[in-house]
Design an enzyme around this catalytic site. Structure first.
Site, PDB file in Angstrom:
ATOM      1  N   TYR A  87      -8.086   1.813   9.429  1.00 27.35           N
ATOM      2  CA  TYR A  87      -9.117   0.636   9.421  1.00 27.35           C
ATOM      3  C   TYR A  87      -9.632   0.220  10.739  1.00 27.35           C
ATOM      4  O   TYR A  87     -10.540  -0.093  10.750  1.00 27.35           O
ATOM      5  CB  TYR A  87      -8.499  -0.640   8.596  1.00 27.35           C
ATOM      6  CG  TYR A  87      -8.473  -0.702   7.098  1.00 27.35           C
ATOM      7  CD1 TYR A  87      -8.128   0.551   6.173  1.00 27.35           C
ATOM      8  CD2 TYR A  87      -9.292  -1.755   6.280  1.00 27.35           C
ATOM      9  CE1 TYR A  87      -8.096   0.355   4.854  1.00 27.35           C
ATOM     10  CE2 TYR A  87      -9.420  -1.479   5.086  1.00 27.35           C
ATOM     11  CZ  TYR A  87      -8.963  -0.665   4.358  1.00 27.35           C
ATOM     12  OH  TYR A  87      -9.126  -0.759   3.028  1.00 27.35           O
ATOM     13  N   LYS A 134       1.980   9.948   4.039  1.00 23.31           N
ATOM     14  CA  LYS A 134       1.495  11.506   3.650  1.00 23.31           C
ATOM     15  C   LYS A 134       2.100  12.241   4.714  1.00 23.31           C
ATOM     16  O   LYS A 134       1.229  12.888   5.552  1.00 23.31           O
ATOM     17  CB  LYS A 134      -0.038  11.392   3.435  1.00 23.31           C
ATOM     18  CG  LYS A 134      -0.377  11.240   2.188  1.00 23.31           C
ATOM     19  CD  LYS A 134      -0.163  12.243   1.110  1.00 23.31           C
ATOM     20  CE  LYS A 134      -1.015  13.650   1.124  1.00 23.31           C
ATOM     21  NZ  LYS A 134      -0.626  14.464   0.115  1.00 23.31           N
ATOM     22  N   ASP A 182       0.146  10.222  -2.887  1.00 18.91           N
ATOM     23  CA  ASP A 182      -0.238  10.812  -4.217  1.00 18.91           C
ATOM     24  C   ASP A 182       0.628  10.683  -5.306  1.00 18.91           C
ATOM     25  O   ASP A 182       0.437  10.215  -6.360  1.00 18.91           O
ATOM     26  CB  ASP A 182      -0.532  12.233  -4.104  1.00 18.91           C
ATOM     27  CG  ASP A 182       0.174  13.122  -3.166  1.00 18.91           C
ATOM     28  OD1 ASP A 182       1.388  12.558  -2.799  1.00 18.91           O
ATOM     29  OD2 ASP A 182       0.132  14.367  -3.313  1.00 18.91           O
ATOM     30  N   ASP A 219      -4.206  -0.294   0.184  1.00 18.21           N
ATOM     31  CA  ASP A 219      -5.290  -0.732  -0.336  1.00 18.21           C
ATOM     32  C   ASP A 219      -5.272   0.093  -1.795  1.00 18.21           C
ATOM     33  O   ASP A 219      -5.583  -0.669  -2.701  1.00 18.21           O
ATOM     34  CB  ASP A 219      -6.500  -0.451   0.471  1.00 18.21           C
ATOM     35  CG  ASP A 219      -7.831  -0.779  -0.167  1.00 18.21           C
ATOM     36  OD1 ASP A 219      -7.841  -2.011  -0.605  1.00 18.21           O
ATOM     37  OD2 ASP A 219      -8.734   0.053  -0.090  1.00 18.21           O
ATOM     38  N   ASP A 277      -4.503  -1.470  -5.901  1.00 18.74           N
ATOM     39  CA  ASP A 277      -5.462  -1.399  -6.960  1.00 18.74           C
ATOM     40  C   ASP A 277      -4.728  -0.945  -8.163  1.00 18.74           C
ATOM     41  O   ASP A 277      -4.820  -1.338  -9.443  1.00 18.74           O
ATOM     42  CB  ASP A 277      -6.840  -1.062  -6.755  1.00 18.74           C
ATOM     43  CG  ASP A 277      -7.970  -1.970  -6.047  1.00 18.74           C
ATOM     44  OD1 ASP A 277      -7.486  -2.843  -5.458  1.00 18.74           O
ATOM     45  OD2 ASP A 277      -8.969  -1.806  -6.400  1.00 18.74           O
TER      46      ASP A 277
HETATM   47  C1  IPM Z   1      -8.488  -5.608  -0.177  1.00 20.38           C
HETATM   48  C2  IPM Z   1     -10.153  -5.115   0.011  1.00 20.38           C
HETATM   49  C3  IPM Z   1     -10.382  -4.903   1.401  1.00 20.38           C
HETATM   50  C4  IPM Z   1      -9.783  -3.982   1.785  1.00 20.38           C
HETATM   51  C5  IPM Z   1     -12.023  -5.089   1.673  1.00 20.38           C
HETATM   52  C6  IPM Z   1     -12.785  -6.035   0.802  1.00 20.38           C
HETATM   53  C7  IPM Z   1     -12.448  -4.858   3.018  1.00 20.38           C
HETATM   54  O1  IPM Z   1     -10.283  -4.100  -1.081  1.00 20.38           O
HETATM   55  O2  IPM Z   1      -8.091  -6.652   0.340  1.00 20.38           O
HETATM   56  O3  IPM Z   1      -7.819  -4.717  -0.810  1.00 20.38           O
HETATM   57  O4  IPM Z   1     -10.261  -2.871   1.883  1.00 20.38           O
HETATM   58  O5  IPM Z   1      -8.752  -3.963   2.509  1.00 20.38           O
HETATM   59 MG    MG Z   2      -8.552  -3.315  -2.146  1.00 16.87          MG
END
Ligand code: IPM
Ligand code: MG
Length: 376
Positions: free
Chosen positions: A148, A199, A232, A256, A260
């Site tokens: 990042y 990884k 993975d 990240d 999700d």
């Molecule tokens: C998260 C989000 C952020 C990230 C974005 C909005 C910059 O997806 O906090 O998970 O990628 O870290």
């Molecule tokens: Mg995110």
């Protein structure tokens, strides 16, 4: 009633941000104000424009007064970032996400993302209930380094006229050490297991990551159980057998993606809170930002139907980590559980045929349960 008013005052800054952030954060504010009024939690609550709303008013995504307020706050309660409207801004102001600037400049390296499958929401998940029931994990994501932020990064024009876009995946020793310590320390308060995800079969900085984690474990946390997993495989294991995880320790990018993925265990990404913490300073305080892990959801923004619970539970994490009031966080979590137990649902967590309530009615329900928690 326990009085907390003799403690130092803490300044909270609400940044609703973009999209549904503008709808969910008023509910968080009501909850925070409830704790101030009814539990004597010594907080001062401010608010600042941020993102597209700020652009419209000040012609600046992050005006200096907002940036000052961010730096002065003990904790930031953040809504969401992202909007199709960013594409309409002049190219010069379309810098990478301003949220990343906050994370970087406040050094919010320590990102805690708890993932719990609540029994009453099992049916809201796309995964089978017997797979997800009882899942209780903490993802510890490194948040201020890795691909990042590392340099070099950019878009360059090559001699042959082609262009090349590039980022760098890099970690320093101290950056891995401190996030590893955070994960091991968290594990000691839970089931004492850390799974470090990388990884290292492909990425050299992943080999480095694994080496450092292994050394910190050997030297300082031998009592904690440590395992390693490729990212993975971890993505697959999260939906195959999520109960196997206690603490997942991972870098910025994998954290990240995997958070999700793990969100589906809870029924909806709208349920997940997070805390992003900086290093402890000499005065005993640390910078902190609390935000739901979902985004700005442009598809439903403006309709008043977004789920405010991820953001409300993020304020719960603030009660624990910034305000050092874990019992008050418990009170809030219990109130949310009772609301869900009573079958109150926003659209994202409603099962087929179940009626759903608006963002503000969900806020009402949480406040009602908080109030009820004071009665004997
Ligand atoms: C998260 C989000 C952020 C990230 C974005 C909005 C910059 O997806 O906090 O998970 O990628 O870290
Ligand atoms: Mg995110």
């Amino acid at each position: 009633m326990t009085s907390t008013s003799d403690t130092l005052q803490h300044t909270l800054l609400v940044l609703p941000g973009d999209g549904i952030g503008l709808e969910i954060m008023p509910q968080v504010r009501r909850v925070a104000e409830w704790f101030r009024e009814r539990r004597a939690v010594n907080i001062q609550i401010g608010e600042a424009l941020w993102g597209i709303a700020s652009w419209k008013q000040h012609g600046d995504l992050m005006p200096p007064q907002t940036w000052q307020a961010i730096q002065a706050a003990d904790a930031i309660l953040f809504g969401a970032t992202g909007s199709p409207e960013y594409d309409t801004l002049p190219v010069a102001v379309r810098r990478p996400d301003q949220l990343l600037r906050i994370r970087r400049e406040l050094d919010l390296y320590n990102n805690l993302r708890p993932v719990n499958a609540r029994d009453m929401l099992l049916g809201a998940s796309t995964l089978r209930p017997e797979i997800i029931r009882g899942t209780d994990m903490m993802i510890v994501r490194e948040l201020s380094g890795g691909i990042y932020f590392s340099e070099p990064q950019g878009i360059e024009t090559l001699a042959n006229g082609e262009q090349r876009g590039f980022n760098t995946s890099a970690y320093t020793t101290s950056a891995v050490e401190r996030i590893a310590r955070s994960a091991f320390t968290v594990a000691r308060t839970r089931r004492n297991q850390v799974c470090s995800v990388d990884k290292s079969n492909v990425i050299i900085s992943g080999v480095f990551w694994r080496d450092i984690v292994t050394r910190v474990h050997r030297e300082e946390f031998g009592d904690v159980q440590l395992s390693h997993m490729y990212a993975d495989n971890c993505a697959m294991q999260l939906v195959r057998a999520p109960r196997q995880f206690d603490v997942i320790l991972t870098d910025n990018l994998f954290g990240d993606l995997l958070s999700d993925c793990a969100a589906m265990v809870t029924g909806s990404i709208g349920m997940l809170p997070s805390a992003s913490l900086g290093p402890l300073r000499a005065d005993g305080r640390r910078s902190a930002l609390y935000e739901p892990i979902h985004g700005s959801a442009p598809d439903i923004a403006g309709r008043g139907i977004a789920n405010p619970l991820g953001a409300i539970l993020s304020f719960g994490m603030c009660l624990q980590h910034t305000l050092a009031l874990p019992e008050e966080e418990q009170r809030l979590v219990a109130a949310v559980d009772r609301v869900l137990g009573a079958g109150i649902r926003t659209a994202d967590i409603a099962e087929a045929g179940q009626p759903s309530v608006s963002t503000s009615v969900m806020g009402d329900a949480v406040l009602r349960e908080l109030e009820r928690s004071l009665r004997p």
